[in-house]
Design a protein around this motif. Structure first.
Motif, PDB file in Angstrom:
ATOM      1  N   ALA A   1      -3.572   7.818  -8.306  1.00 27.62           N
ATOM      2  CA  ALA A   1      -3.550   6.224  -7.543  1.00 27.62           C
ATOM      3  C   ALA A   1      -3.567   5.251  -8.756  1.00 27.62           C
ATOM      4  CB  ALA A   1      -4.836   6.058  -6.817  1.00 27.62           C
TER       5      ALA A   1
ATOM      6  N   ILE B   1       1.172   3.871  -3.313  1.00 29.82           N
ATOM      7  CA  ILE B   1      -0.134   4.457  -3.709  1.00 29.82           C
ATOM      8  C   ILE B   1      -0.381   5.433  -2.714  1.00 29.82           C
ATOM      9  CG2 ILE B   1      -2.703   4.378  -3.834  1.00 29.82           C
ATOM     10  CD1 ILE B   1      -2.188   1.705  -5.485  1.00 29.82           C
ATOM     11  N   LEU B   2      -0.390   5.275  -1.557  1.00 32.43           N
ATOM     12  CA  LEU B   2      -0.480   6.096  -0.201  1.00 32.43           C
ATOM     13  C   LEU B   2       0.464   7.309  -0.373  1.00 32.43           C
ATOM     14  CD1 LEU B   2      -1.182   3.733   2.531  1.00 32.43           C
ATOM     15  CD2 LEU B   2      -2.833   5.117   1.437  1.00 32.43           C
TER      16      LEU B   2
ATOM     17  N   LYS C   1      -6.091  12.904  -7.431  1.00 30.68           N
ATOM     18  CA  LYS C   1      -5.425  12.076  -6.522  1.00 30.68           C
ATOM     19  C   LYS C   1      -6.135  10.172  -6.930  1.00 30.68           C
ATOM     20  CE  LYS C   1      -5.777  14.153  -2.027  1.00 30.68           C
ATOM     21  NZ  LYS C   1      -6.446  14.138  -0.906  1.00 30.68           N
TER      22      LYS C   1
ATOM     23  N   SER D   1       0.851  -1.028  -0.013  1.00 34.63           N
ATOM     24  CA  SER D   1       0.103   0.120   0.129  1.00 34.63           C
ATOM     25  C   SER D   1       0.884   1.162   0.057  1.00 34.63           C
ATOM     26  CB  SER D   1      -0.861   0.108   1.189  1.00 34.63           C
ATOM     27  OG  SER D   1      -0.256  -0.069   2.451  1.00 34.63           O
TER      28      SER D   1
ATOM     29  N   VAL E   1      -0.628   9.643  -3.271  1.00 32.89           N
ATOM     30  CA  VAL E   1      -1.592  10.388  -3.000  1.00 32.89           C
ATOM     31  C   VAL E   1      -1.198  11.552  -2.146  1.00 32.89           C
ATOM     32  CG1 VAL E   1      -3.847  10.203  -2.310  1.00 32.89           C
ATOM     33  CG2 VAL E   1      -3.122   8.640  -3.848  1.00 32.89           C
TER      34      VAL E   1
END
Length: 89
Positions: free
Chosen positions: A58, A24-25, A54, A21, A28
């Motif tokens: 992503a 992507i985190l 965003k 994760s 963003v």
């Protein structure tokens, strides 16, 4: 299953989830920060302005790193199934 094995599985689960994760985190988060700084400097207070960039960022990260994410999750799943097989035999 001993407590040591269980703690290793939990640790491996958390590390794998963080690895998958994180890209992507991070993208963003950085994009949201840049957009909020831009909004603060131009005094545009539109809440929906941040959503689409965003979402697109992503999706782009998912397209480029999706195969790596899939391989990471598949490797984790294989390790879990191997552990289950060792426990039952």
């Amino acid at each position: 299953m001993t407590q040591v094995m269980l703690s290793e599985v939990v640790k491996d689960t958390i590390v794998t989830a963080a690895k998958v994760s994180a890209p992507i985190l991070i993208v963003v988060l950085v994009l949201g920060l840049v957009i909020s700084i831009l909004q603060a400097t131009t005094q545009i207070q539109e809440q929906t302005l941040t959503f689409l960039p965003k979402l697109i960022a992503a999706a782009v990260v998912g397209i480029f790193l999706g195969s790596w994410m899939l391989q990471t999750v598949m490797s984790f799943t294989t390790r879990i199934f191997d552990l289950i097989a060792r426990i039952t035999t």
